[in-house]
Scaffold this motif. Structure first.
Motif, PDB file in Angstrom:
ATOM      1  N   MET A   1      48.816   7.953  11.620  1.00 36.93           N
ATOM      2  CA  MET A   1      48.603   9.211  10.899  1.00 36.93           C
ATOM      3  C   MET A   1      48.103   9.009   9.480  1.00 36.93           C
ATOM      4  SD  MET A   1      51.707  11.716  11.986  1.00 36.93           S
ATOM      5  CE  MET A   1      53.054  10.559  12.087  1.00 36.93           C
ATOM      6  N   VAL A   2      48.487   7.902   8.852  1.00 35.16           N
ATOM      7  CA  VAL A   2      48.160   7.692   7.443  1.00 35.16           C
ATOM      8  C   VAL A   2      47.215   6.511   7.304  1.00 35.16           C
ATOM      9  CG1 VAL A   2      49.072   7.192   5.161  1.00 35.16           C
ATOM     10  CG2 VAL A   2      50.427   8.537   6.747  1.00 35.16           C
ATOM     11  N   ASP A   3      46.093   6.742   6.651  1.00 36.55           N
ATOM     12  CA  ASP A   3      45.190   5.658   6.272  1.00 36.55           C
ATOM     13  C   ASP A   3      44.621   6.000   4.905  1.00 36.55           C
ATOM     14  OD1 ASP A   3      43.264   7.578   6.761  1.00 36.55           O
ATOM     15  OD2 ASP A   3      42.288   6.520   8.380  1.00 36.55           O
ATOM     16  N   VAL A   4      43.746   5.179   4.412  1.00 30.82           N
ATOM     17  CA  VAL A   4      43.212   5.408   3.067  1.00 30.82           C
ATOM     18  C   VAL A   4      42.477   6.746   2.980  1.00 30.82           C
ATOM     19  CG1 VAL A   4      41.003   4.223   3.381  1.00 30.82           C
ATOM     20  CG2 VAL A   4      42.059   4.269   1.138  1.00 30.82           C
ATOM     21  N   ASN A   5      41.881   7.230   4.072  1.00 28.11           N
ATOM     22  CA  ASN A   5      41.166   8.501   4.040  1.00 28.11           C
ATOM     23  C   ASN A   5      42.112   9.692   3.943  1.00 28.11           C
ATOM     24  OD1 ASN A   5      38.593   7.375   4.144  1.00 28.11           O
ATOM     25  ND2 ASN A   5      38.683   7.190   6.361  1.00 28.11           N
ATOM     26  N   THR A   6      43.406   9.466   4.198  1.00 29.51           N
ATOM     27  CA  THR A   6      44.380  10.532   4.010  1.00 29.51           C
ATOM     28  C   THR A   6      44.655  10.723   2.529  1.00 29.51           C
ATOM     29  OG1 THR A   6      45.415   9.877   6.096  1.00 29.51           O
ATOM     30  CG2 THR A   6      46.676  11.320   4.683  1.00 29.51           C
ATOM     31  N   ILE A   7      44.668   9.640   1.778  1.00 32.96           N
ATOM     32  CA  ILE A   7      44.982   9.701   0.350  1.00 32.96           C
ATOM     33  C   ILE A   7      43.738  10.045  -0.460  1.00 32.96           C
ATOM     34  CG2 ILE A   7      45.830   8.361  -1.622  1.00 32.96           C
ATOM     35  CD1 ILE A   7      47.438   6.745   0.560  1.00 32.96           C
ATOM     36  N   VAL A   8      42.663   9.314  -0.254  1.00 28.18           N
ATOM     37  CA  VAL A   8      41.374   9.605  -0.889  1.00 28.18           C
ATOM     38  C   VAL A   8      40.491  10.160   0.216  1.00 28.18           C
ATOM     39  CG1 VAL A   8      39.413   8.667  -2.145  1.00 28.18           C
ATOM     40  CG2 VAL A   8      41.686   7.727  -2.539  1.00 28.18           C
ATOM     41  N   GLY A   9      40.268  11.470   0.181  1.00 31.54           N
ATOM     42  CA  GLY A   9      39.552  12.143   1.263  1.00 31.54           C
ATOM     43  C   GLY A   9      38.066  11.824   1.292  1.00 31.54           C
ATOM     44  N   GLU A  10      37.441  12.315   2.331  1.00 31.21           N
ATOM     45  CA  GLU A  10      35.997  12.143   2.482  1.00 31.21           C
ATOM     46  C   GLU A  10      35.267  12.940   1.400  1.00 31.21           C
ATOM     47  OE1 GLU A  10      34.269  10.282   4.727  1.00 31.21           O
ATOM     48  OE2 GLU A  10      36.185   9.490   5.412  1.00 31.21           O
ATOM     49  N   PRO A  11      34.245  12.359   0.786  1.00 37.68           N
ATOM     50  CA  PRO A  11      33.489  13.078  -0.251  1.00 37.68           C
ATOM     51  C   PRO A  11      32.779  14.309   0.317  1.00 37.68           C
ATOM     52  CG  PRO A  11      32.975  10.731  -0.271  1.00 37.68           C
ATOM     53  CD  PRO A  11      33.788  10.991   0.953  1.00 37.68           C
ATOM     54  N   ILE A  12      32.778  15.367  -0.486  1.00 33.78           N
ATOM     55  CA  ILE A  12      32.082  16.608  -0.138  1.00 33.78           C
ATOM     56  C   ILE A  12      30.959  16.766  -1.159  1.00 33.78           C
ATOM     57  CG2 ILE A  12      32.311  19.107   0.099  1.00 33.78           C
ATOM     58  CD1 ILE A  12      35.419  18.480   0.390  1.00 33.78           C
ATOM     59  N   ILE A  13      29.729  16.902  -0.678  1.00 34.23           N
ATOM     60  CA  ILE A  13      28.588  17.060  -1.586  1.00 34.23           C
ATOM     61  C   ILE A  13      28.164  18.524  -1.561  1.00 34.23           C
ATOM     62  CG2 ILE A  13      26.234  16.342  -2.107  1.00 34.23           C
ATOM     63  CD1 ILE A  13      26.910  13.671  -0.712  1.00 34.23           C
ATOM     64  N   THR A  14      28.201  19.152  -2.734  1.00 35.38           N
ATOM     65  CA  THR A  14      27.832  20.562  -2.840  1.00 35.38           C
ATOM     66  C   THR A  14      26.315  20.693  -2.876  1.00 35.38           C
ATOM     67  OG1 THR A  14      27.829  20.574  -5.254  1.00 35.38           O
ATOM     68  CG2 THR A  14      29.939  21.026  -4.151  1.00 35.38           C
ATOM     69  N   PRO A  15      25.782  21.893  -2.610  1.00 31.18           N
ATOM     70  CA  PRO A  15      24.329  22.098  -2.681  1.00 31.18           C
ATOM     71  C   PRO A  15      23.734  21.777  -4.050  1.00 31.18           C
ATOM     72  CG  PRO A  15      25.371  23.936  -1.549  1.00 31.18           C
ATOM     73  CD  PRO A  15      26.475  23.075  -2.088  1.00 31.18           C
ATOM     74  N   SER A  16      24.549  21.889  -5.123  1.00 35.73           N
ATOM     75  CA  SER A  16      24.036  21.593  -6.469  1.00 35.73           C
ATOM     76  C   SER A  16      24.070  20.098  -6.774  1.00 35.73           C
ATOM     77  CB  SER A  16      24.840  22.363  -7.518  1.00 35.73           C
ATOM     78  OG  SER A  16      26.184  21.938  -7.493  1.00 35.73           O
ATOM     79  N   GLY A  17      24.573  19.280  -5.834  1.00 34.49           N
ATOM     80  CA  GLY A  17      24.572  17.837  -6.019  1.00 34.49           C
ATOM     81  C   GLY A  17      25.863  17.256  -6.569  1.00 34.49           C
ATOM     82  N   VAL A  18      26.856  18.098  -6.813  1.00 35.94           N
ATOM     83  CA  VAL A  18      28.149  17.616  -7.300  1.00 35.94           C
ATOM     84  C   VAL A  18      28.936  17.070  -6.112  1.00 35.94           C
ATOM     85  CG1 VAL A  18      30.329  18.271  -8.403  1.00 35.94           C
ATOM     86  CG2 VAL A  18      28.181  19.274  -9.191  1.00 35.94           C
ATOM     87  N   THR A  19      29.514  15.885  -6.289  1.00 38.11           N
ATOM     88  CA  THR A  19      30.344  15.294  -5.244  1.00 38.11           C
ATOM     89  C   THR A  19      31.809  15.557  -5.586  1.00 38.11           C
ATOM     90  OG1 THR A  19      28.718  13.557  -4.868  1.00 38.11           O
ATOM     91  CG2 THR A  19      30.926  13.155  -4.031  1.00 38.11           C
TER      92      THR A  19
END
Length: 135
Positions: free
Chosen positions: A20-38
């Motif tokens: 259930m717990v891995d590094v992606n649980t703590i630091v999530g997947e990056p989300i890139i907005t249409p304006s380019g902000v991650t």
């Protein structure tokens, strides 16, 4: 000698928690907005588990062949979002989710911005002073 049943219970609980717990649980997947902000979500994971049991005195010859055992176990996992890391060009900001932040927490979060503001103010004052001495 055979493995005691409580060892199997502990291994099963820990294996399920590990899945259930891995590094992606703590630091999530990056989300890139249409304006380019991650935007990268940051979470706190708390894990707890317990198990217990007892051996019973075998009373029949068949019970003596195995380990008469009764036991149980369980675990709990909480995932709490605590902050978002934003990356826009060369600017990186940590935006915390206010969960009864102390004054120290707020001051530490503001420190990078304050250093930039002080540096800009000092630069402006030095430039202004330099311009006065030249004129």
């Amino acid at each position: 000698m055979n493995e005691h049943p409580i060892q199997g219970m502990a291994e099963s609980i820990l294996e399920n928690i590990n899945q259930m717990v891995d590094v992606n649980t703590i630091v999530g997947e990056p989300i890139i907005t249409p304006s380019g902000v991650t935007i990268i979500p940051i979470s706190k994971v708390s894990v707890g588990f317990g198990l217990g049991g007892g051996d019973f005195k075998p009373s029949t010859p068949e019970e003596r062949k195995c380990i008469p055992f009764g036991g149980g176990g369980g675990g709990a996992l909480t995932i709490t979002p605590i902050a978002f890391l934003t990356v826009s060009g060369e600017n990186v900001k940590l935006i915390t989710i206010d969960r009864n932040e102390t004054t120290v927490d707020k001051a530490l979060a503001m420190a990078p911005e304050m250093v930039d503001k002080v540096a800009n103010t000092v630069s402006a004052l030095l430039k202004k002073d330099s311009d006065k001495t030249k004129g």
